[in-house]
Design a protein around this motif. Sequence first.
Motif, mmCIF file in Angstrom:
data_model
loop_
_atom_site.group_PDB
_atom_site.id
_atom_site.type_symbol
_atom_site.label_atom_id
_atom_site.label_comp_id
_atom_site.label_asym_id
_atom_site.label_seq_id
_atom_site.Cartn_x
_atom_site.Cartn_y
_atom_site.Cartn_z
ATOM 1 N N ALA A 50 68.161 -38.907 73.089
ATOM 2 C CA ALA A 50 68.130 -37.481 73.442
ATOM 3 C C ALA A 50 68.082 -36.614 72.186
ATOM 4 C CB ALA A 50 69.347 -37.122 74.301
ATOM 5 N N ILE A 51 68.823 -37.009 71.148
ATOM 6 C CA ILE A 51 68.785 -36.266 69.870
ATOM 7 C C ILE A 51 67.344 -36.176 69.371
ATOM 8 C CG2 ILE A 51 69.355 -36.507 67.401
ATOM 9 C CD1 ILE A 51 72.148 -37.481 68.237
ATOM 10 N N CYS A 52 66.623 -37.283 69.499
ATOM 11 C CA CYS A 52 65.241 -37.322 68.996
ATOM 12 C C CYS A 52 64.319 -36.359 69.743
ATOM 13 C CB CYS A 52 64.696 -38.743 69.050
ATOM 14 S SG CYS A 52 65.558 -39.848 67.914
ATOM 15 N N GLU A 53 64.747 -35.890 70.916
ATOM 16 C CA GLU A 53 63.957 -34.916 71.688
ATOM 17 C C GLU A 53 64.350 -33.474 71.367
ATOM 18 O OE1 GLU A 53 61.596 -35.836 74.028
ATOM 19 O OE2 GLU A 53 61.970 -37.911 73.418
ATOM 20 N N LEU A 54 65.408 -33.271 70.603
ATOM 21 C CA LEU A 54 65.905 -31.907 70.353
ATOM 22 C C LEU A 54 64.979 -31.133 69.431
ATOM 23 C CD1 LEU A 54 69.664 -32.740 69.630
ATOM 24 C CD2 LEU A 54 68.773 -31.566 71.669
ATOM 25 N N PRO A 55 64.839 -29.821 69.669
ATOM 26 C CA PRO A 55 64.010 -29.024 68.759
ATOM 27 C C PRO A 55 64.522 -29.074 67.315
ATOM 28 C CG PRO A 55 65.168 -27.609 70.367
ATOM 29 C CD PRO A 55 65.353 -29.029 70.800
ATOM 30 N N GLU A 56 65.850 -29.130 67.126
ATOM 31 C CA GLU A 56 66.396 -29.098 65.757
ATOM 32 C C GLU A 56 66.215 -30.415 65.010
ATOM 33 O OE1 GLU A 56 68.124 -28.362 68.503
ATOM 34 O OE2 GLU A 56 69.421 -26.603 68.236
ATOM 35 N N TYR A 57 66.133 -31.543 65.754
ATOM 36 C CA TYR A 57 66.090 -32.858 65.098
ATOM 37 C C TYR A 57 64.626 -33.226 64.829
ATOM 38 C CZ TYR A 57 67.624 -37.524 63.747
ATOM 39 O OH TYR A 57 67.879 -38.682 63.032
ATOM 40 N N TYR A 58 64.165 -32.779 63.668
ATOM 41 C CA TYR A 58 62.745 -32.906 63.327
ATOM 42 C C TYR A 58 62.377 -34.315 62.851
ATOM 43 C CZ TYR A 58 65.070 -32.716 58.927
ATOM 44 O OH TYR A 58 65.929 -33.033 57.921
ATOM 45 N N LEU A 59 63.361 -35.162 62.550
ATOM 46 C CA LEU A 59 63.076 -36.411 61.812
ATOM 47 C C LEU A 59 62.083 -37.332 62.531
ATOM 48 C CD1 LEU A 59 66.158 -35.510 60.989
ATOM 49 C CD2 LEU A 59 66.160 -37.726 59.845
ATOM 50 N N SER A 60 62.447 -37.750 63.764
ATOM 51 C CA SER A 60 61.616 -38.745 64.445
ATOM 52 C C SER A 60 60.232 -38.191 64.761
ATOM 53 C CB SER A 60 62.304 -39.230 65.727
ATOM 54 O OG SER A 60 63.212 -38.290 66.213
ATOM 55 N N ARG A 61 60.216 -36.924 65.178
ATOM 56 C CA ARG A 61 58.953 -36.280 65.538
ATOM 57 C C ARG A 61 58.053 -36.153 64.310
ATOM 58 N NH1 ARG A 61 61.378 -31.548 66.625
ATOM 59 N NH2 ARG A 61 62.086 -32.520 68.543
ATOM 60 N N THR A 62 58.625 -35.759 63.182
ATOM 61 C CA THR A 62 57.823 -35.592 61.968
ATOM 62 C C THR A 62 57.321 -36.952 61.477
ATOM 63 O OG1 THR A 62 59.216 -33.704 61.431
ATOM 64 C CG2 THR A 62 57.791 -34.533 59.683
ATOM 65 N N GLU A 63 58.188 -37.941 61.528
ATOM 66 C CA GLU A 63 57.761 -39.276 61.116
ATOM 67 C C GLU A 63 56.607 -39.779 61.992
ATOM 68 O OE1 GLU A 63 60.113 -43.200 59.813
ATOM 69 O OE2 GLU A 63 60.218 -42.803 61.968
ATOM 70 N N ALA A 64 56.728 -39.569 63.308
ATOM 71 C CA ALA A 64 55.671 -40.020 64.223
ATOM 72 C C ALA A 64 54.352 -39.325 63.900
ATOM 73 C CB ALA A 64 56.086 -39.759 65.667
ATOM 74 N N SER A 65 54.432 -38.027 63.552
ATOM 75 C CA SER A 65 53.199 -37.293 63.243
ATOM 76 C C SER A 65 52.556 -37.832 61.960
ATOM 77 C CB SER A 65 53.467 -35.788 63.144
ATOM 78 O OG SER A 65 54.079 -35.479 61.900
ATOM 79 N N ILE A 66 53.381 -38.285 61.020
ATOM 80 C CA ILE A 66 52.836 -38.866 59.775
ATOM 81 C C ILE A 66 52.146 -40.198 60.087
ATOM 82 C CG2 ILE A 66 53.430 -39.815 57.505
ATOM 83 C CD1 ILE A 66 55.825 -37.774 57.499
ATOM 84 N N PHE A 67 52.802 -41.033 60.897
ATOM 85 C CA PHE A 67 52.168 -42.306 61.261
ATOM 86 C C PHE A 67 50.862 -42.072 62.014
ATOM 87 C CE2 PHE A 67 56.333 -44.474 60.520
ATOM 88 C CZ PHE A 67 55.850 -45.424 59.639
ATOM 89 N N ASP A 68 50.861 -41.078 62.912
ATOM 90 C CA ASP A 68 49.636 -40.786 63.664
ATOM 91 C C ASP A 68 48.517 -40.335 62.736
ATOM 92 O OD1 ASP A 68 50.728 -41.470 66.022
ATOM 93 O OD2 ASP A 68 51.021 -39.430 66.785
ATOM 94 N N ALA A 69 48.854 -39.429 61.827
ATOM 95 C CA ALA A 69 47.820 -38.828 60.980
ATOM 96 C C ALA A 69 47.264 -39.821 59.965
ATOM 97 C CB ALA A 69 48.388 -37.593 60.265
ATOM 98 N N TYR A 70 48.091 -40.742 59.480
ATOM 99 C CA TYR A 70 47.677 -41.593 58.363
ATOM 100 C C TYR A 70 47.633 -43.082 58.701
ATOM 101 C CZ TYR A 70 48.424 -37.284 55.789
ATOM 102 O OH TYR A 70 48.357 -35.982 55.352
ATOM 103 N N LEU A 71 47.586 -43.391 59.988
ATOM 104 C CA LEU A 71 47.645 -44.797 60.397
ATOM 105 C C LEU A 71 46.543 -45.622 59.723
ATOM 106 C CD1 LEU A 71 49.298 -46.712 61.992
ATOM 107 C CD2 LEU A 71 47.914 -46.244 64.011
ATOM 108 N N GLY A 72 45.356 -45.041 59.613
ATOM 109 C CA GLY A 72 44.245 -45.759 58.983
ATOM 110 C C GLY A 72 44.540 -46.084 57.524
ATOM 111 N N GLU A 73 45.006 -45.084 56.786
ATOM 112 C CA GLU A 73 45.336 -45.296 55.363
ATOM 113 C C GLU A 73 46.484 -46.287 55.211
ATOM 114 O OE1 GLU A 73 46.105 -41.841 52.962
ATOM 115 O OE2 GLU A 73 44.391 -40.759 53.799
ATOM 116 N N ILE A 74 47.453 -46.164 56.106
ATOM 117 C CA ILE A 74 48.613 -47.050 56.031
ATOM 118 C C ILE A 74 48.178 -48.496 56.274
ATOM 119 C CG2 ILE A 74 50.805 -47.650 57.167
ATOM 120 C CD1 ILE A 74 51.188 -44.551 57.592
ATOM 121 N N ALA A 75 47.326 -48.689 57.281
ATOM 122 C CA ALA A 75 46.843 -50.043 57.577
ATOM 123 C C ALA A 75 46.046 -50.599 56.407
ATOM 124 C CB ALA A 75 45.993 -50.023 58.850
ATOM 125 N N GLU A 76 45.294 -49.734 55.744
ATOM 126 C CA GLU A 76 44.517 -50.161 54.584
ATOM 127 C C GLU A 76 45.444 -50.623 53.464
ATOM 128 O OE1 GLU A 76 41.498 -47.535 52.362
ATOM 129 O OE2 GLU A 76 41.073 -47.388 54.524
#
Length: 320
Positions: A50-76
């Motif tokens: 539930a914490i991970c769904e909170l507007p204030e708890y940016y950590l998990s959401r921000t990390e997921a957005s980084i993995f989404d945006a750079y998945l290709g580079e990361i896999a490389e």
Amino acid sequence: MTTKPSEFIQLHHASDQQLRAELSAGLLTASAYASPKYFYDALGSKLFAAICELPEYYLSRTEASIFDAYLGEIAEAVGVGGTLIDLGAGNCAKAARLFPALQPAQYVPVDISIDFLRDAVGDLQQRFPHIQMTGLGLDFSSALQLPDRVQLNKRLFFYPGSSIGNFTPDDALAFFRRLHAACGDDGGLLIGVDLIKAPVFLNAAYDDALGVTASFNLNLLLHLNRLLGADFNIAEWRHVSFFNTAQSRIEMYLEARHAVTVKWQGGERGFQQGERIHTENSYKYTTDDFVQLLQQAGFGGIRRWSDADDWFMVCHARAT
Ligand code: AVJ
């Protein structure tokens, strides 16, 4: 295609007696403390989700957005066909999102107890029948002997979510050295870490308006009541958390609202009004300090990805 049978291996479980002795000692120490690992009973794990769904708890959401945006580079950077070792895997959801890009030959989710892993791995094995899955029950923070069933080829330790923040920087360094030794010449580490930002955002993330983090913290006392046969009354305690700038960490405490006496099997302690039990540190890093820590542990070839605000960072580090 035939589904490979997943397997599960439970390594040295601490006995209930050891657990109780450790907890009791922490509570009886002048500055009382309990390890953050006790947050995660069944309810605590749901409160963390539930914490991970909170507007204030940016950590998990921000990390997921980084993995989404750079998945290709990361896999490389990581390469395909390796051994993906997921530390603190829980529901295995974060690693599962990497499977299509990383195509691991073997997936090794690790958690304290294999009971936490069985359902998730069972489901995942159905969705990814060609990946060999070996669930490991292991407290990887204290020891890291991997059984022979874990392949040696291109081991990638995956440690997302800024869980590394629970270690002091010294302990993080020691932990990275153990990972470095365990991953072989062709291995590496893929890790997410929370970065230093204005304290107002850090404080909000650990003291949200809905009070979910307060519940998460207080629930530790309900867990202790069961583990220790203690008589904590959560109405007598309050959630306290703040960013300690000098130490670069969020500190969380449970603070007695008034003088209380707590009893448990084999122990008893009075707490004065305002006295605290330290329940968590969550360290925050600068990008440079974190990269240096990885290098000190022997890692090199470090690549890093962040969000536009530099609030969170994902790093890939090579063993050599
Ligand atoms: C799971 C350790 C990464 O430190 O942010 C969340 C735990 N504590 N809110 C964190 C936590 C309070 C979380 N980690």
